[in-house]
Motif scaffolding. Structure first.
Motif, PDB file in Angstrom:
ATOM      1  N   PRO A   1       0.596  -0.710   0.106  1.00 24.42           N
ATOM      2  CA  PRO A   1      -0.042  -0.226   0.207  1.00 24.42           C
ATOM      3  C   PRO A   1       0.773   0.693  -0.154  1.00 24.42           C
ATOM      4  O   PRO A   1       0.235   2.226  -0.782  1.00 24.42           O
ATOM      5  N   GLU A   2       2.033   1.526   0.222  1.00 24.59           N
ATOM      6  CA  GLU A   2       2.863   2.804   0.814  1.00 24.59           C
ATOM      7  C   GLU A   2       3.136   2.655  -0.452  1.00 24.59           C
ATOM      8  O   GLU A   2       3.459   3.792  -1.039  1.00 24.59           O
TER       9      GLU A   2
ATOM     10  N   THR B   1       5.815  11.922  -2.012  1.00 26.50           N
ATOM     11  CA  THR B   1       6.831  11.128  -1.086  1.00 26.50           C
ATOM     12  C   THR B   1       5.849  10.449   0.065  1.00 26.50           C
ATOM     13  O   THR B   1       5.470  11.056   0.848  1.00 26.50           O
ATOM     14  N   VAL B   2       6.638   9.415   0.442  1.00 30.27           N
ATOM     15  CA  VAL B   2       5.957   8.601   1.495  1.00 30.27           C
ATOM     16  C   VAL B   2       6.458   7.801   2.654  1.00 30.27           C
ATOM     17  O   VAL B   2       7.242   7.162   2.815  1.00 30.27           O
TER      18      VAL B   2
ATOM     19  N   THR C   1      10.728   4.228   3.257  1.00 30.12           N
ATOM     20  CA  THR C   1      10.298   5.768   2.709  1.00 30.12           C
ATOM     21  C   THR C   1       9.987   5.206   1.010  1.00 30.12           C
ATOM     22  O   THR C   1      10.759   4.251   0.190  1.00 30.12           O
ATOM     23  N   VAL C   2       8.988   5.726   0.795  1.00 33.07           N
ATOM     24  CA  VAL C   2       9.054   5.854  -0.632  1.00 33.07           C
ATOM     25  C   VAL C   2       9.118   7.063  -1.656  1.00 33.07           C
ATOM     26  O   VAL C   2       8.381   8.014  -0.858  1.00 33.07           O
ATOM     27  N   VAL C   3       9.741   7.112  -2.359  1.00 29.48           N
ATOM     28  CA  VAL C   3      10.195   8.325  -3.598  1.00 29.48           C
ATOM     29  C   VAL C   3      10.016   8.181  -4.856  1.00 29.48           C
ATOM     30  O   VAL C   3      10.467   7.379  -5.009  1.00 29.48           O
ATOM     31  N   PRO C   4       8.581   8.713  -4.864  1.00 25.90           N
ATOM     32  CA  PRO C   4       8.264   8.370  -6.461  1.00 25.90           C
ATOM     33  C   PRO C   4       9.383   9.116  -7.193  1.00 25.90           C
ATOM     34  O   PRO C   4       9.913   9.912  -7.624  1.00 25.90           O
ATOM     35  N   ILE C   5       9.386   8.353  -8.461  1.00 30.03           N
ATOM     36  CA  ILE C   5      10.562   8.742  -9.858  1.00 30.03           C
ATOM     37  C   ILE C   5       9.264   9.690 -10.626  1.00 30.03           C
ATOM     38  O   ILE C   5       8.858   8.725 -11.593  1.00 30.03           O
ATOM     39  N   THR C   6       9.453  10.629 -11.046  1.00 29.00           N
ATOM     40  CA  THR C   6       8.337  11.583 -11.580  1.00 29.00           C
ATOM     41  C   THR C   6       9.141  12.047 -12.945  1.00 29.00           C
ATOM     42  O   THR C   6       9.766  12.584 -12.986  1.00 29.00           O
ATOM     43  N   TRP C   7       8.158  11.806 -14.450  1.00 25.25           N
ATOM     44  CA  TRP C   7       8.848  12.471 -15.505  1.00 25.25           C
ATOM     45  C   TRP C   7       7.378  13.040 -15.795  1.00 25.25           C
ATOM     46  O   TRP C   7       6.316  12.631 -16.357  1.00 25.25           O
ATOM     47  N   ARG C   8       7.661  14.727 -15.744  1.00 26.99           N
ATOM     48  CA  ARG C   8       6.877  15.359 -16.202  1.00 26.99           C
ATOM     49  C   ARG C   8       5.350  15.519 -15.800  1.00 26.99           C
ATOM     50  O   ARG C   8       4.019  14.970 -16.220  1.00 26.99           O
ATOM     51  N   GLY C   9       5.602  15.599 -14.550  1.00 27.98           N
ATOM     52  CA  GLY C   9       3.834  15.124 -13.455  1.00 27.98           C
ATOM     53  C   GLY C   9       3.755  14.053 -12.782  1.00 27.98           C
ATOM     54  O   GLY C   9       2.417  13.833 -12.357  1.00 27.98           O
ATOM     55  N   VAL C  10       4.468  12.611 -14.143  1.00 24.37           N
ATOM     56  CA  VAL C  10       3.694  11.263 -13.560  1.00 24.37           C
ATOM     57  C   VAL C  10       5.016  10.464 -13.749  1.00 24.37           C
ATOM     58  O   VAL C  10       5.659  10.696 -13.643  1.00 24.37           O
ATOM     59  N   ALA C  11       4.172   9.833 -12.173  1.00 22.83           N
ATOM     60  CA  ALA C  11       5.139   8.892 -11.701  1.00 22.83           C
ATOM     61  C   ALA C  11       5.248   7.593 -12.227  1.00 22.83           C
ATOM     62  O   ALA C  11       4.652   7.018 -12.739  1.00 22.83           O
TER      63      ALA C  11
END
Length: 336
Positions: A174-175, A185-186, A213-223
């Protein structure tokens, strides 16, 4: 008369100074005739008053000294407290600078790894390894999003580099699902007590997991992926500065993935172009071979090349057309 005045002055002086009158060996002052009953009590009273005054002065001096000592003690205690506070602040600042130095060194190492390869698998594995070594993590994994948004693919792992292209259902994490779908970021400081992880609480306790800790990798606002980090319960604390550092690494990872994707797309197009050109070359060779064999077979027939039957003008025109065709073919070859 004069003698009486002199004695009065001497008596007054003796009373004021507490000393015996001249010519008198007693401690008190002897009054003139007729006043002997009043002289001694007056002298004793003055002596007592003087002694009390001196005692008061001495006591006042001692009180002032004690007050001054208390002030000095308070000042010394204040200086000691200030020194301790300053020392603590200095130690905290040194620790912060040391942490920032380690973060910068880790970023430099990651940039070196990224710049030496354009294959995204190698890049992500290098980033996972550097993060795991920098923080002493229990787990550091990098996931990339799959089409449909219901699953992700594990492409790099710090604890087991051999695990790649492993599809993970987001419902089990879920995280990870929150980070991928929300793009934020969670951070879970105590995973064992988090309500969303109660279904895996026993596993977290057995592995002594502290924070997630979960940090999203985003490109142009999309994970497009996420960096998953997990710390030991007895290990170092994951601070806000550490989270911000991982966010910086995630931004570097997104850019590296974009560059790797462009490179692989360009390499794929070049490969397709080479295959197309190779196929066209083979088609040309096959066509020429066919025509050559067809003409050779036709020429073997008797009288097939009876060019002497053609008028002179026709032969010249055929030669001209062949020359033009060859010139066109040569020019087309230059343009290619």
């Amino acid at each position: 008369m004069r003698a009486s005045s002199a004695r009065r002055r001497a008596a007054t002086l003796a009373v004021s100074t507490g000393r015996p009158m001249p010519g008198n060996s007693g401690t008190g002052v002897q009054a003139p005739s007729g006043g002997a009953g009043l002289a001694r009590p007056c002298a004793a009273s003055v002596g007592t008053t003087t002694q009390a005054t001196r005692m008061s002065i001495r006591m006042g001096s001692e009180a002032i000294a004690r007050a001054r000592a208390r002030q000095l003690d308070a000042a010394s205690a204040g200086d000691a407290n200030y020194a301790m506070t300053f020392l603590s602040a200095l130690e905290a600042r040194v620790a912060e600078l040391e942490r920032e130095r380690k973060h910068l060194l880790a970023v430099i190492e990651i940039l070196k790894e990224v710049s030496t390869s354009l294959h995204f698998i190698d890049i992500l594995q290098a980033i996972a390894r550097k993060l795991g070594e920098a923080f002493g993590l229990d787990r550091c994994s990098i996931f990339l999003a799959e089409r449909g948004g219901r699953s992700v693919r594990l492409v790099a792992s710090y604890e087991d580099p051999t695990i790649r292209n492993y599809v993970v259902d987001l419902e089990r994490y879920p995280e990870l699902k929150r980070a991928m779908q929300g793009g934020e970021t969670v951070f879970i400081p105590d995973a064992a007590t988090d309500p969303s992880l109660k279904h895996v609480k026993s596993e977290l306790l057995s592995r002594r997991v502290k924070s997630i800790t979960v940090v999203p990798i985003t490109w142009r606002g999309v994970a497009i992926g996420a960096i998953f980090l997990r710390t030991f319960r007895d290990g170092p604390t994951f601070s806000d500065d550490d989270v911000r550092f991982v966010q910086v690494v995630a931004a570097i990872t997104a850019q590296a993935l974009r560059n790797a994707h462009r490179y692989e797309h360009l390499a794929q197009r070049q490969q397709e172009t080479r295959e197309t050109m190779r196929r066209m070359e083979l088609e040309r060779v096959a066509l020429l071979s066919f025509l050559r064999r067809l003409l050779a077979a036709f020429g073997e027939r008797e009288g097939a090349w009876a060019e002497g039957l053609l008028p002179r003008a026709s032969a010249d025109e055929l030669d001209r057309l062949v020359g033009v065709a060859m010139a066109v073919i040569q020019e087309e070859a230059k343009g290619r």
